[in-house]
Scaffold this motif. Structure first.
Motif, PDB file in Angstrom:
ATOM      1  N   GLY A 262       0.815  -1.210   0.000  1.00  0.00           N
ATOM      2  CA  GLY A 262       0.000   0.000   0.000  1.00  0.00           C
ATOM      3  C   GLY A 262       0.842   1.251   0.000  1.00  0.00           C
ATOM      4  N   GLN A 263       0.182   2.392   0.205  1.00  0.00           N
ATOM      5  CA  GLN A 263       0.848   3.681   0.179  1.00  0.00           C
ATOM      6  C   GLN A 263       0.278   4.594   1.240  1.00  0.00           C
ATOM      7  N   SER A 264       1.068   5.601   1.594  1.00  0.00           N
ATOM      8  CA  SER A 264       0.655   6.676   2.513  1.00  0.00           C
ATOM      9  C   SER A 264       0.084   6.109   3.797  1.00  0.00           C
ATOM     10  N   ASP A 265      -1.131   6.565   4.186  1.00  0.00           N
ATOM     11  CA  ASP A 265      -1.719   6.171   5.461  1.00  0.00           C
ATOM     12  C   ASP A 265      -2.147   4.708   5.486  1.00  0.00           C
ATOM     13  N   ASP A 266      -2.249   4.083   4.320  1.00  0.00           N
ATOM     14  CA  ASP A 266      -2.689   2.686   4.256  1.00  0.00           C
ATOM     15  C   ASP A 266      -1.514   1.707   4.210  1.00  0.00           C
ATOM     16  N   THR A 267      -0.296   2.193   4.395  1.00  0.00           N
ATOM     17  CA  THR A 267       0.875   1.331   4.300  1.00  0.00           C
ATOM     18  C   THR A 267       0.901   0.304   5.426  1.00  0.00           C
ATOM     19  N   THR A 268       1.165  -0.938   5.076  1.00  0.00           N
ATOM     20  CA  THR A 268       1.396  -1.998   6.062  1.00  0.00           C
ATOM     21  C   THR A 268       2.711  -2.691   5.722  1.00  0.00           C
ATOM     22  N   TYR A 269       3.229  -3.438   6.696  1.00  0.00           N
ATOM     23  CA  TYR A 269       4.544  -4.062   6.529  1.00  0.00           C
ATOM     24  C   TYR A 269       4.504  -5.519   6.969  1.00  0.00           C
ATOM     25  N   ARG A 270       5.368  -6.286   6.372  1.00  0.00           N
ATOM     26  CA  ARG A 270       5.672  -7.616   6.885  1.00  0.00           C
ATOM     27  C   ARG A 270       7.154  -7.877   6.660  1.00  0.00           C
ATOM     28  N   VAL A 271       7.682  -8.798   7.429  1.00  0.00           N
ATOM     29  CA  VAL A 271       9.088  -9.162   7.332  1.00  0.00           C
ATOM     30  C   VAL A 271       9.163 -10.623   6.914  1.00  0.00           C
ATOM     31  N   GLU A 272      10.010 -10.908   5.940  1.00  0.00           N
ATOM     32  CA  GLU A 272      10.140 -12.265   5.429  1.00  0.00           C
ATOM     33  C   GLU A 272      11.597 -12.709   5.516  1.00  0.00           C
ATOM     34  N   LYS A 273      11.789 -13.947   5.956  1.00  0.00           N
ATOM     35  CA  LYS A 273      13.108 -14.552   5.841  1.00  0.00           C
ATOM     36  C   LYS A 273      13.166 -15.255   4.491  1.00  0.00           C
ATOM     37  N   LEU A 274      14.217 -14.968   3.719  1.00  0.00           N
ATOM     38  CA  LEU A 274      14.335 -15.510   2.370  1.00  0.00           C
ATOM     39  C   LEU A 274      15.458 -16.535   2.278  1.00  0.00           C
ATOM     40  N   GLU A 275      15.284 -17.499   1.389  1.00  0.00           N
ATOM     41  CA  GLU A 275      16.382 -18.366   0.992  1.00  0.00           C
ATOM     42  C   GLU A 275      17.211 -17.548  -0.001  1.00  0.00           C
ATOM     43  N   PRO A 276      18.439 -17.177   0.341  1.00  0.00           N
ATOM     44  CA  PRO A 276      19.163 -16.168  -0.439  1.00  0.00           C
ATOM     45  C   PRO A 276      19.336 -16.484  -1.919  1.00  0.00           C
ATOM     46  N   ARG A 277      19.574 -17.720  -2.285  1.00  0.00           N
ATOM     47  CA  ARG A 277      19.902 -18.036  -3.679  1.00  0.00           C
ATOM     48  C   ARG A 277      18.667 -18.195  -4.568  1.00  0.00           C
ATOM     49  N   THR A 278      17.488 -18.331  -3.954  1.00  0.00           N
ATOM     50  CA  THR A 278      16.271 -18.498  -4.751  1.00  0.00           C
ATOM     51  C   THR A 278      15.252 -17.396  -4.522  1.00  0.00           C
ATOM     52  N   GLY A 279      15.350 -16.682  -3.408  1.00  0.00           N
ATOM     53  CA  GLY A 279      14.346 -15.688  -3.056  1.00  0.00           C
ATOM     54  C   GLY A 279      13.090 -16.295  -2.454  1.00  0.00           C
ATOM     55  N   LYS A 280      13.078 -17.598  -2.244  1.00  0.00           N
ATOM     56  CA  LYS A 280      11.912 -18.268  -1.690  1.00  0.00           C
ATOM     57  C   LYS A 280      11.698 -17.852  -0.239  1.00  0.00           C
ATOM     58  N   VAL A 281      10.431 -17.622   0.126  1.00  0.00           N
ATOM     59  CA  VAL A 281      10.090 -17.207   1.479  1.00  0.00           C
ATOM     60  C   VAL A 281      10.132 -18.414   2.421  1.00  0.00           C
ATOM     61  N   VAL A 282      10.912 -18.292   3.491  1.00  0.00           N
ATOM     62  CA  VAL A 282      11.024 -19.352   4.498  1.00  0.00           C
ATOM     63  C   VAL A 282       9.942 -19.185   5.558  1.00  0.00           C
ATOM     64  N   TRP A 283       9.768 -17.976   6.051  1.00  0.00           N
ATOM     65  CA  TRP A 283       8.678 -17.626   6.953  1.00  0.00           C
ATOM     66  C   TRP A 283       8.404 -16.134   6.847  1.00  0.00           C
ATOM     67  N   GLN A 284       7.263 -15.682   7.375  1.00  0.00           N
ATOM     68  CA  GLN A 284       6.943 -14.265   7.350  1.00  0.00           C
ATOM     69  C   GLN A 284       6.277 -13.847   8.653  1.00  0.00           C
ATOM     70  N   TYR A 285       6.464 -12.584   8.986  1.00  0.00           N
ATOM     71  CA  TYR A 285       5.867 -11.985  10.180  1.00  0.00           C
ATOM     72  C   TYR A 285       5.164 -10.703   9.760  1.00  0.00           C
ATOM     73  N   SER A 286       3.890 -10.578  10.084  1.00  0.00           N
ATOM     74  CA  SER A 286       3.103  -9.392   9.732  1.00  0.00           C
ATOM     75  C   SER A 286       3.176  -8.375  10.860  1.00  0.00           C
ATOM     76  N   VAL A 287       3.600  -7.172  10.522  1.00  0.00           N
ATOM     77  CA  VAL A 287       3.695  -6.090  11.494  1.00  0.00           C
ATOM     78  C   VAL A 287       2.307  -5.496  11.702  1.00  0.00           C
ATOM     79  N   SER A 288       1.994  -5.131  12.931  1.00  0.00           N
ATOM     80  CA  SER A 288       0.677  -4.585  13.252  1.00  0.00           C
ATOM     81  C   SER A 288       0.371  -3.337  12.434  1.00  0.00           C
ATOM     82  N   LYS A 289      -0.896  -3.145  12.113  1.00  0.00           N
ATOM     83  CA  LYS A 289      -1.325  -1.942  11.402  1.00  0.00           C
ATOM     84  C   LYS A 289      -1.106  -0.720  12.286  1.00  0.00           C
TER      85      LYS A 289
END
Length: 499
Positions: A262-289
């Motif tokens: 999203g953008q501006s006031d509607d922006t949300t975030y999450r953090v993902e651990k990636l497998e470096p050589r493939t970019g595959k998501v290992v796990w993710q954590y959603s940050v509170s709105k």
């Protein structure tokens, strides 16, 4: 979270705003400090510029045998003598009325390197230092846009730069679409690549990080990863129709992605651990709105610095490295994590007041308001899994302390100078025993001490027995416009490192 191209690479950054409250206050209290120094005096015979003697031996400070393409982790040892001497110095000359930006500083056992404007310079380190001529200088196609905090075990790093003037003629002004790998000991450019679909990568939104064998870059509308050894592209993404994109990475032992939706006031975030050589998501954590911004001071163990309800960091959040589940939240109302020192050069993974160890998080406090009897500030060690304070390292009266880097389970701390008598110091602190071991005692040049000691304005590094101070912005003195400006200063021991 939309950033347009900056008006100029030399635009005054946010680093110049609201700077150095404690340092200026300490200067104003110089008369009082001198009286206090008479009581606290130790090491009065040490000079910041000590030219006698020499370091004839230095131990290998590698904590463990690392692969050449692993991000470097060294274990420092105490020198036989903490008496300091200058081992390198460079003064930048021929400055114009504009600010010359110097966003990157890296050190090896032989060289301290600086990214300044559209070049990277390497300066020799040694006890027989006698001039500030560069050992090597690497000219870049354009100005530096993003720098990694990481250095490999064999002394390499990567930067993002603007294209050469001729090649950028058909692009929007300020685009940053080239990445290159540099050998810091020799100044040799190992490879250089044009980033795909990077027409909206600018100095304000481009971030670069290194992890084992991989260089990863993210910008407003895309990301790409390269093999560290040969520059081969491993994976890349573009925004396309998705409302979420990787806005930055933290590297080191692992690769974390900050994903912005999203953008501006509607922006949300999450953090993902990636497998470096493939970019595959290992796990993710959603940050509170409701969170306005997120930084990633550490990838392993994973630590988030979040600005909840404000533009400044309000909390640190620790995650389980195995599955990304939240472990603890650490309020930052009494602390100064320094995650917001400007908006340029990829600051997603840079919090200058936070150091993350294997199971401890070290954070510097805000400055003390009682200037007569209490230390200027302190560093608190937090348990990584519980988020509880477990140890505290106090500064001294008028002498602030800054966490520099982890040293195994210990912390390397820089303690600023009180005046011309009481020296500055680099010490090793064991938070479990509260033992403090002096590594270096020295004085910085008086006119430069305040700025060099300020994490909002300068890089402070400690590597292989030496401490380095380097300004991120170089501006001439309008009263003395022809005078050179101190860019980087390195101090090492005047004795031998213990084996």
């Amino acid at each position: 979270m939309s950033f347009g191209p900056p008006p100029s690479i030399y635009t005054e950054s946010a680093l110049a705003e609201g700077q150095s409250r404690a340092r200026r206050r300490r200067r104003a209290l110089g008369v009082v400090a001198a009286a206090v120094a008479a009581v606290l005096l130790v090491g009065a015979g040490l000079l910041w510029y000590h030219s006698d003697g020499g370091t004839k031996g230095r131990t290998d400070t590698t904590a463990a045998q690392q692969a050449p393409d692993a991000v470097r982790e060294t274990l420092e040892k105490a020198p036989a003598s903490p008496e300091g001497q200058v081992v390198t110095r460079h003064d930048e000359d021929k400055l114009t009325s504009q600010t010359r930006l110097a966003p990157g500083t890296w050190a090896t056992g032989k060289i301290v390197a600086r990214a300044v404007a559209n070049r990277i310079d390497g300066y020799r380190i040694g006890s027989q230092w006698d001039d500030d001529k560069a050992a090597w200088s690497l000219s870049l196609d354009g100005h530096v846009c993003a720098v990694s905090r990481d250095v490999t075990a064999d002394g390499r790093t990567a930067v993002v730069v603007q294209p050469a003037p001729g090649r950028s003629s058909g692009k929007k002004k300020g685009v940053c679409d080239e990445v290159l790998m540099v050998d810091l000991d020799t100044g040799r450019k190992l490879w250089q690549k044009k980033m795909p679909a990077a027409d909206f990568a600018y100095v304000t939104n481009t971030n670069i990080a290194l992890t084992r064998g991989v260089v990863a870059i993210a910008w407003e509308l895309g990301s790409v990863a390269y093999d560290m050894d040969n520059g081969k592209r491993l994976w890349n993404t573009t925004l396309a129709t998705s409302q979420c994109h990787d806005s930055g990475y933290a590297g080191g032992r692992a690769l974390l992605a900050l994903v912005t939706c999203g953008q501006s006031d509607d922006t949300t975030y999450r953090v993902e651990k990636l497998e470096p050589r493939t970019g595959k998501v290992v796990w993710q954590y959603s940050v509170s709105k409701g969170v306005h911004d997120v930084r990633l001071p550490s990838a392993d163990p994973p630590v988030l610095a979040v600005a909840a309800g404000d533009t400044l960091v309000t909390d640190l959040i620790t995650l389980d490295p195995k599955n990304g589940e939240r472990l603890a939240t650490i309020p930052m109302h009494a602390y100064e994590p320094h995650c917001d020192a400007g908006m340029y050069f990829g600051l997603v993974d840079k919090c200058y007041g936070v150091v993350v160890g294997r199971d401890r998080i070290f954070v510097m406090s805000k400055d003390e308001t009682d200037l007569t009897t209490k230390p200027e500030n302190h560093i608190t060690a937090f348990d990584y899994r519980k988020g509880t304070a477990v140890a505290r390292f106090d500064g001294r009266l008028f002498q602030s302390v800054l966490p520099v880097r982890a040293n195994g389970d210990d912390l390397i701390v820089y303690r600023s100078s009180l005046d011309d008598i009481q020296p500055a110091a680099v010490v090793d602190w064991n938070p479990r025993t509260d033992k403090e071991t002096p590594y270096l005692l020295f004085h910085l040049p008086e006119d430069d001490e305040g700025e060099l000691s300020d994490p909002e304005q300068s890089d402070v590094l400690y590597e292989q027995g030496r401490v380095f101070f380097a300004r991120r912005e170089l501006s001439r003195d309008d009263l003395h416009p022809k005078d050179p400006v101190l860019s980087v200063l390195g101090v090492g021991t005047a004795g031998l490192l213990k084996h």
